[in-house]
Scaffold this motif. Structure first.
Motif, PDB file in Angstrom:
ATOM      1  N   GLN A   7      27.675   7.249  71.634  1.00 57.03           N
ATOM      2  CA  GLN A   7      27.370   6.804  72.675  1.00 57.03           C
ATOM      3  C   GLN A   7      25.891   7.438  73.597  1.00 57.03           C
ATOM      4  OE1 GLN A   7      29.631   3.868  75.693  1.00 57.03           O
ATOM      5  NE2 GLN A   7      30.703   3.555  73.489  1.00 57.03           N
ATOM      6  N   ARG A   8      25.986   8.325  73.283  1.00 56.43           N
ATOM      7  CA  ARG A   8      25.120   9.059  73.718  1.00 56.43           C
ATOM      8  C   ARG A   8      23.647   8.941  73.450  1.00 56.43           C
ATOM      9  NH1 ARG A   8      27.664  15.378  73.292  1.00 56.43           N
ATOM     10  NH2 ARG A   8      29.315  14.483  73.822  1.00 56.43           N
ATOM     11  N   PRO A   9      22.533   8.717  73.789  1.00 55.71           N
ATOM     12  CA  PRO A   9      21.197   8.977  74.202  1.00 55.71           C
ATOM     13  C   PRO A   9      21.047   9.843  73.252  1.00 55.71           C
ATOM     14  CG  PRO A   9      21.372   8.779  76.233  1.00 55.71           C
ATOM     15  CD  PRO A   9      23.067   8.797  75.767  1.00 55.71           C
ATOM     16  N   GLU A  10      19.146   9.643  72.880  1.00 54.78           N
ATOM     17  CA  GLU A  10      18.780  11.296  72.361  1.00 54.78           C
ATOM     18  C   GLU A  10      18.623  11.860  73.743  1.00 54.78           C
ATOM     19  OE1 GLU A  10      17.857  11.698  69.931  1.00 54.78           O
ATOM     20  OE2 GLU A  10      19.107  10.612  68.520  1.00 54.78           O
ATOM     21  N   PRO A  11      18.585  13.084  73.820  1.00 57.91           N
ATOM     22  CA  PRO A  11      18.134  13.569  75.012  1.00 57.91           C
ATOM     23  C   PRO A  11      17.057  13.570  75.362  1.00 57.91           C
ATOM     24  CG  PRO A  11      18.708  15.549  72.881  1.00 57.91           C
ATOM     25  CD  PRO A  11      19.441  13.943  72.717  1.00 57.91           C
ATOM     26  N   GLU A  12      16.156  14.210  76.680  1.00 57.59           N
ATOM     27  CA  GLU A  12      15.893  14.001  77.019  1.00 57.59           C
ATOM     28  C   GLU A  12      14.617  15.131  77.072  1.00 57.59           C
ATOM     29  OE1 GLU A  12      14.255  11.902  79.685  1.00 57.59           O
ATOM     30  OE2 GLU A  12      15.660  10.722  78.607  1.00 57.59           O
ATOM     31  N   PRO A  13      13.455  15.499  76.587  1.00 58.46           N
ATOM     32  CA  PRO A  13      12.568  16.819  76.761  1.00 58.46           C
ATOM     33  C   PRO A  13      12.981  17.492  77.249  1.00 58.46           C
ATOM     34  CG  PRO A  13      11.305  14.981  76.207  1.00 58.46           C
ATOM     35  CD  PRO A  13      12.737  13.776  77.614  1.00 58.46           C
ATOM     36  N   LYS A  26      16.236  -1.351  90.512  1.00 60.62           N
ATOM     37  CA  LYS A  26      15.214  -2.356  90.328  1.00 60.62           C
ATOM     38  C   LYS A  26      14.597  -0.280  89.563  1.00 60.62           C
ATOM     39  CE  LYS A  26      12.319  -1.577  94.157  1.00 60.62           C
ATOM     40  NZ  LYS A  26      11.318  -2.688  95.264  1.00 60.62           N
ATOM     41  N   MET A  27      14.519   0.459  90.134  1.00 57.88           N
ATOM     42  CA  MET A  27      14.132   1.461  89.297  1.00 57.88           C
ATOM     43  C   MET A  27      14.918   2.074  87.828  1.00 57.88           C
ATOM     44  SD  MET A  27      16.239   5.817  91.107  1.00 57.88           S
ATOM     45  CE  MET A  27      17.290   5.712  90.897  1.00 57.88           C
ATOM     46  N   LEU A  50      16.649   3.330  82.026  1.00 58.20           N
ATOM     47  CA  LEU A  50      17.857   3.892  81.466  1.00 58.20           C
ATOM     48  C   LEU A  50      18.289   2.644  79.960  1.00 58.20           C
ATOM     49  CD1 LEU A  50      20.447   4.095  84.626  1.00 58.20           C
ATOM     50  CD2 LEU A  50      19.406   5.997  82.814  1.00 58.20           C
ATOM     51  N   ARG A  51      17.276   1.414  80.264  1.00 58.13           N
ATOM     52  CA  ARG A  51      17.778   0.818  78.550  1.00 58.13           C
ATOM     53  C   ARG A  51      16.584   1.215  77.987  1.00 58.13           C
ATOM     54  NH1 ARG A  51      17.640  -5.697  81.207  1.00 58.13           N
ATOM     55  NH2 ARG A  51      19.897  -5.469  81.882  1.00 58.13           N
TER      56      ARG A  51
END
Length: 442
Positions: free
Chosen positions: A204-210, A125-126, A131-132
C-alpha cells in the motif's frame, strides 16, 4: 409520592429531553426546574437566575471565548496551506511518509485552537486532497485524521479542560500544563501506528516523494514559523508564570490577528465571521454550563449524587477498577452527548468518588482526572452514533458513516492504551503542573 418515585420521574424527564433534540442547555434547565418543583417546592425563577449568574460570572471562564476566537481567526487564514508546505518536506522521508502530516498538523493546530472540529476541518482540507493525489490509501488517510484531530481536546488551549476546570474549581493553567506531555505521547503513538502500517502493508506504500536538500527543507519551514511562535507565546507565557490562562488567551488573539494580517487574509469579512463564530460557540457552551449548574442544584435536592456515590462505594472497587469503569461509562455517554455536556452533566455524581484518600494515594488528583476525562471524551468523538468527528469527516469525504467509523477503530484502541498508560504512570499528567507550582507559576 415517595422519594424513589420522584427520582424516577426526574431521570425519565432528563433522558427524554436530552434525546428529544432540544438544545442541551435548555434541556438541563428544564429538568432542573422540574426537580426543584418536585423536591424543594421552591421558587424556580430565583434559583435559576442565581445559579445561571454564578456559573457564567467566573473570571476563569473569560479564557474560553478568547481561545475560541483565536481558533476561529486562524481557521479563516491560509494556515492549512502553509502548514502542509512547511511540514511535507520533513515528513516525506519518515516511514509512512506524508500521513504523518495528519498527526503533526493536528498537534500544531490543536495548540492554537482547542476544538477538535476546528482542528479536523483545518488539517483535513489541507491533507485529504494532497494525500489522495499522491496515492495514499483512503483508509489510513481518514483514520489517522479522525484520531489525530481529537488532540484538539487535550493539547492546550483545550475548551474541554477550561469547562472541566470551572466545573471542579481547578486551575486552568495547571490543567493546560497537565495536557502537554500526554498530548505529545498520544500523538507519538498515532505516528507509531503509521510506522507499523508502513512496514506491515508494503503493497500500500505510495511512490516516495522527491528528495529535498536540508537547506530547501529549512526554507520551506518559514511557512510554519509564525504559528510555532504563536504556540510558544501562548503556552510559554502560562508555564513561565508571566500570564494566566485568560491573559495568555488575549496574547493568542492578538497574535492570531497579526498572523492573519501578515498572511493578508485578514479582511473585515473574515474578522466579522471569526467574531460571530466565536460568539455562537461561546454562547452555546455558556448555556450548557448554566443548565448544568441549575441541574446540579436540583440533583442535590433529589439526593441522587449521594445515593449513587454510596452505592458505588459499597461495591468496594479499587481506584484502578473504578477508573476503568468510568472509562466505559464516559465512552457510552459520549456516544449520545458532546464532550462538554458529558463533563458538566456527570461531575456532581463523579466528584465525590475521585476526591477520596484512596485516589490520592495512587496519584489520581483532580488535575490527573481532567486529563483522563479528555482522553475518554476523545474516544467518544470517533464512536458512533454521535461521534462528532465522524460527521465532520463524512461531510468532507462523502464516505458512509460505517466506513469512516471502521477507519477510526485503531485510533480508538490507541486511546484505550493511553488510558492504561495514564493509570500506570499518573505523573505523566501531574509532573508539569507540580513543577510549575514549585516554580511559583499558575
Amino acid at each position: 409520592m415517595d422519594h424513589f418515585t420522584l427520582t424516577a420521574i426526574f431521570l425519565i424527564v432528563l433522558f427524554f429531553l436530552l434525546g428529544s433534540g432540544i438544545w442541551i442547555g435548555l434541556s438541563l434547565m428544564g429538568v432542573g426546574a422540574i426537580g426543584i418543583m418536585l423536591f424543594d417546592k421552591g421558587f424556580v425563577g430565583a434559583n435559576l437566575t442565581d445559579k445561571a449568574w454564578e456559573s457564567a460570572s467566573s473570571w476563569t471562564l473569560t479564557a474560553l471565548p478568547l481561545f475560541i476566537w483565536m481558533g476561529e481567526i486562524l481557521y479563516r487564514t491560509r494556515l492549512s496551506e502553509d502548514m502542509f508546505k512547511g511540514l511535507a518536506p520533513w515528513m516525506a522521508r519518515l516511514p509512512g511518509g506524508l500521513l504523518h502530516t495528519n498527526v503533526v498538523g493536528c498537534t500544531i493546530f490543536a495548540a492554537v485552537s482547542g476544538s477538535s472540529a476546528a482542528t479536523l476541518t483545518t488539517v483535513g482540507k489541507m491533507s485529504i486532497p494532497e494525500l489522495r493525489k499522491r496515492g495514499y490509501p483512503e483508509f489510513m488517510t481518514i483514520g489517522t485524521l479522525a484520531g489525530s484531530a481529537t488532540l484538539g481536546l487535550m493539547i492546550p488551549p483545550s475548551l474541554t479542560l477550561i469547562v472541566y476546570g470551572v466545573t471542579v474549581n481547578e486551575s486552568i493553567t495547571q490543567l493546560f500544563m497537565a495536557g502537554i506531555l500526554p498530548g505529545i505521547v498520544l500523538a507519538s503513538m498515532f505516528s507509531l501506528y503509521i510506522v507499523f502500517w508502513y512496514f506491515l502493508k508494503r503493497d500500500q506504500r505510495p511512490e516516495p516523494e522527491p528528495t529535498m536538500t536540508f537547506s530547501e527543507k529549512v526554507w520551506n519551514s518559514r511557512f510554519l514559523a509564525p504559528v510555532i511562535l504563536l504556540v510558544l507565546t501562548v503556552i510559554g507565557s502560562m508555564y513561565s508564570g508571566i500570564a494566566t490562562a485568560t491573559e495568555a488567551a488575549a496574547f493568542g488573539v492578538i497574535g492570531a490577528l497579526v498572523l492573519a494580517a501578515f498572511q493578508r487574509s485578514l479582511t473585515f469579512e473574515t474578522f466579522f465571521e471569526s467574531l460571530m463564530g466565536a460568539t455562537r460557540t461561546s454562547a452555546m457552551i455558556a448555556l450548557i454550563l448554566m443548565g448544568a449548574a441549575f441541574l446540579s442544584l436540583s440533583m442535590g435536592f433529589t439526593g441522587l449524587p449521594r445515593t449513587i456515590a454510596e452505592w458505588i462505594g459499597s461495591l468496594n472497587l479499587s481506584p484502578t477498577v473504578l477508573i476503568l469503569a468510568l472509562m466505559v461509562f464516559y465512552v457510552l455517554i459520549g456516544m449520545f452527548l458532546d464532550g462538554i455536556s458529558s463533563v458538566v452533566l456527570t461531575m456532581a455524581v463523579i466528584l465525590p468518588m475521585i476526591t477520596t484518600p484512596a485516589f490520592a494515594e495512587l496519584g489520581f488528583d483532580l488535575v490527573w482526572f481532567g486529563i483522563f476525562i479528555v482522553v475518554v471524551v476523545e474516544m467518544a468523538q470517533i464512536t458512533p452514533p454521535v461521534g462528532f468527528n465522524l460527521f465532520v469527516l463524512q461531510g468532507m469525504t462523502k464516505h458512509e458513516m460505517g466506513y469512516i467509523a471502521r477507519t477510526a477503530v485503531p485510533m480508538f484502541l490507541i486511546m484505550v492504551l493511553m488510558v492504561v498508560i495514564l493509570i500506570l504512570f499518573p505523573e505523566l499528567a501531574t509532573w508539569m503542573p507540580e513543577n510549575m507550582r514549585a516554580r511559583g507559576g499558575g
